[in-house]
Design an enzyme around this catalytic site. Structure first.
Site, PDB file in Angstrom:
ATOM      1  N   THR A 136       0.837  -1.193   0.000  1.00 24.08           N
ATOM      2  CA  THR A 136       0.000   0.000   0.000  1.00 24.08           C
ATOM      3  C   THR A 136       0.874   1.246   0.000  1.00 24.08           C
ATOM      4  O   THR A 136       1.834   1.320   0.778  1.00 24.08           O
ATOM      5  CB  THR A 136      -0.914   0.014   1.246  1.00 24.08           C
ATOM      6  OG1 THR A 136      -1.804  -1.095   1.192  1.00 24.08           O
ATOM      7  CG2 THR A 136      -1.711   1.298   1.329  1.00 24.08           C
ATOM      8  N   SER A 137       0.564   2.206  -0.865  1.00 23.38           N
ATOM      9  CA  SER A 137       1.259   3.485  -0.928  1.00 23.38           C
ATOM     10  C   SER A 137       2.756   3.273  -1.165  1.00 23.38           C
ATOM     11  O   SER A 137       3.141   2.751  -2.210  1.00 23.38           O
ATOM     12  CB  SER A 137       0.983   4.291   0.343  1.00 23.38           C
ATOM     13  OG  SER A 137       1.430   5.618   0.208  1.00 23.38           O
ATOM     14  N   SER A 138       3.630   3.622  -0.207  1.00 16.79           N
ATOM     15  CA  SER A 138       5.056   3.348  -0.395  1.00 16.79           C
ATOM     16  C   SER A 138       5.288   1.867  -0.615  1.00 16.79           C
ATOM     17  O   SER A 138       6.155   1.468  -1.399  1.00 16.79           O
ATOM     18  CB  SER A 138       5.849   3.817   0.834  1.00 16.79           C
ATOM     19  OG  SER A 138       7.219   3.510   0.707  1.00 16.79           O
ATOM     20  N   MET A 141       4.462   1.187  -4.200  1.00 16.94           N
ATOM     21  CA  MET A 141       5.572   1.630  -5.039  1.00 16.94           C
ATOM     22  C   MET A 141       6.688   0.599  -5.013  1.00 16.94           C
ATOM     23  O   MET A 141       7.261   0.248  -6.051  1.00 16.94           O
ATOM     24  CB  MET A 141       6.068   2.992  -4.568  1.00 16.94           C
ATOM     25  CG  MET A 141       5.082   4.122  -4.786  1.00 16.94           C
ATOM     26  SD  MET A 141       5.802   5.764  -4.537  1.00 16.94           S
ATOM     27  CE  MET A 141       5.769   5.894  -2.763  1.00 16.94           C
ATOM     28  N   HIS A 284      -6.871   8.056  -0.627  1.00 18.81           N
ATOM     29  CA  HIS A 284      -5.616   7.348  -0.395  1.00 18.81           C
ATOM     30  C   HIS A 284      -5.684   6.733   0.995  1.00 18.81           C
ATOM     31  O   HIS A 284      -5.694   7.450   1.993  1.00 18.81           O
ATOM     32  CB  HIS A 284      -4.448   8.324  -0.485  1.00 18.81           C
ATOM     33  CG  HIS A 284      -3.094   7.690  -0.436  1.00 18.81           C
ATOM     34  ND1 HIS A 284      -2.586   6.991  -1.499  1.00 18.81           N
ATOM     35  CD2 HIS A 284      -2.162   7.639   0.529  1.00 18.81           C
ATOM     36  CE1 HIS A 284      -1.381   6.549  -1.187  1.00 18.81           C
ATOM     37  NE2 HIS A 284      -1.106   6.937   0.041  1.00 18.81           N
TER      38      HIS A 284
END
Length: 301
Positions: A136-138, A141, A284
């Site tokens: 999730t998120s970072s 990525m 987000h």
């Protein structure tokens, strides 16, 4: 219910209740200082076990993400190893910016996470042919980066509210930098490239690699104000190019009202090489869909 059946049920329930994430103290945290946490399934599951690497968000932690998701419990129920890397940075983000982490065996957090998988295979009876990542998120990525940099390790990846692999690349960023590099243009959805350019960025992460590429499942909310919504389409452009796919089949209000599912290539939402979910009005980040992840990985039906 017979006494023996009732006793077996109580023992199984107690085992699940006691299941928890533990620090893997014998893991050599190199080339960076990430800590490895893991939960191994009960002995009733014969190995080797599938491996699911779950990567947390910025300002998060391995233990926090394990509490917010259900991969530990589901691993106990379905016989897979759950690995939760713990960021070394003060802000809890992972390095997705340095040349080291964006290069196969180049160092950086991506290689440390790949080494966690190697450790799980060698020490925890993990199956090297069934390795998956979710984040999730970072963490999303990083999961995209893992798919690009270590396609020989990961078979499928599911990302929630992320950006294309390499989108956060920052000139001069190093693997030891704290906090890791931040790329405003990417985060704000302003870094737009052609599908070929995004695809080349992935291929350059592991030059000469011509093996099978991981399958991708991508979730993104249209109201994401942290990693903005244009990153959803850029991810689909990137991976459709890498996987040689086009002309998705779109279905609205699936799997819930306001969501649109896009399937690329042969197969359904569980078996296709690339599946995207656009979540209308969701910010987000998109709520975790663990059951969909495990079905996409082929761990459950």
């Amino acid at each position: 219910m017979k006494f023996t059946e009732a006793l077996s049920s109580l023992i199984a329930a107690a085992t699940l209740a006691q299941a928890q994430l533990s620090r893997v103290n014998d893991f050599n945290a190199s080339p960076t200082r990430l800590q490895m946490y893991a939960a191994v399934p009960p002995r009733s599951f014969p190995g080797p076990h599938p491996i699911v690497v779950a990567v947390h968000h910025c300002q998060g932690s391995a233990t926090g993400y394990s509490g917010a998701t259900r991969y530990v419990q589901l691993g106990q129920q379905n016989g897979f190893i759950a690995i939760y890397p713990n960021s070394k940075s003060g802000g809890g983000c992972f390095d997705v910016a340095s040349t080291a982490t964006l290069t196969h065996n180049g160092g950086g957090d991506s290689q440390t996470i790949a080494n966690m998988v190697k450790h799980a295979v060698e020490k925890l009876n993990g199956d090297p042919n069934r390795v998956f990542a979710v984040g999730t998120s970072s963490g999303a990525m990083m999961s995209n980066v893992l798919a690009g940099v270590y396609p020989d390790v990961f078979k499928a990846v599911s990302v929630y509210s992320g950006v294309p692999a390499g989108c956060f690349a920052v000139q001069g960023a190093t693997a030891t930098q704290d906090p890791p590099g931040w790329a405003n243009s990417c985060a704000n959805g302003q870094l737009i490239k052609t599908a070929q350019q995004w695809g080349d960025q992935v291929r350059n992460m592991y030059p000469g690699y011509n093996g099978t590429r991981p399958r991708l499942q991508i979730f993104h909310g249209t109201s994401d104000n942290t990693l903005r919504y244009p990153n959803y389409n850029e991810q689909l452009k990137q991976w459709s190019n890498v996987l040689g796919l086009s002309n998705p089949r779109n279905t609205t209000n699936t799997p819930r009202s306001g969501w649109t599912r896009s399937i690329y290539g042969e197969g359904n939402e569980k078996t296709a090489p690339l599946v995207g979910y656009s979540a209308q009005g969701v910010g987000h980040s998109v709520p975790q869909q663990e059951a969909m992840d495990l079905a996409f990985f082929g761990i459950t039906n």
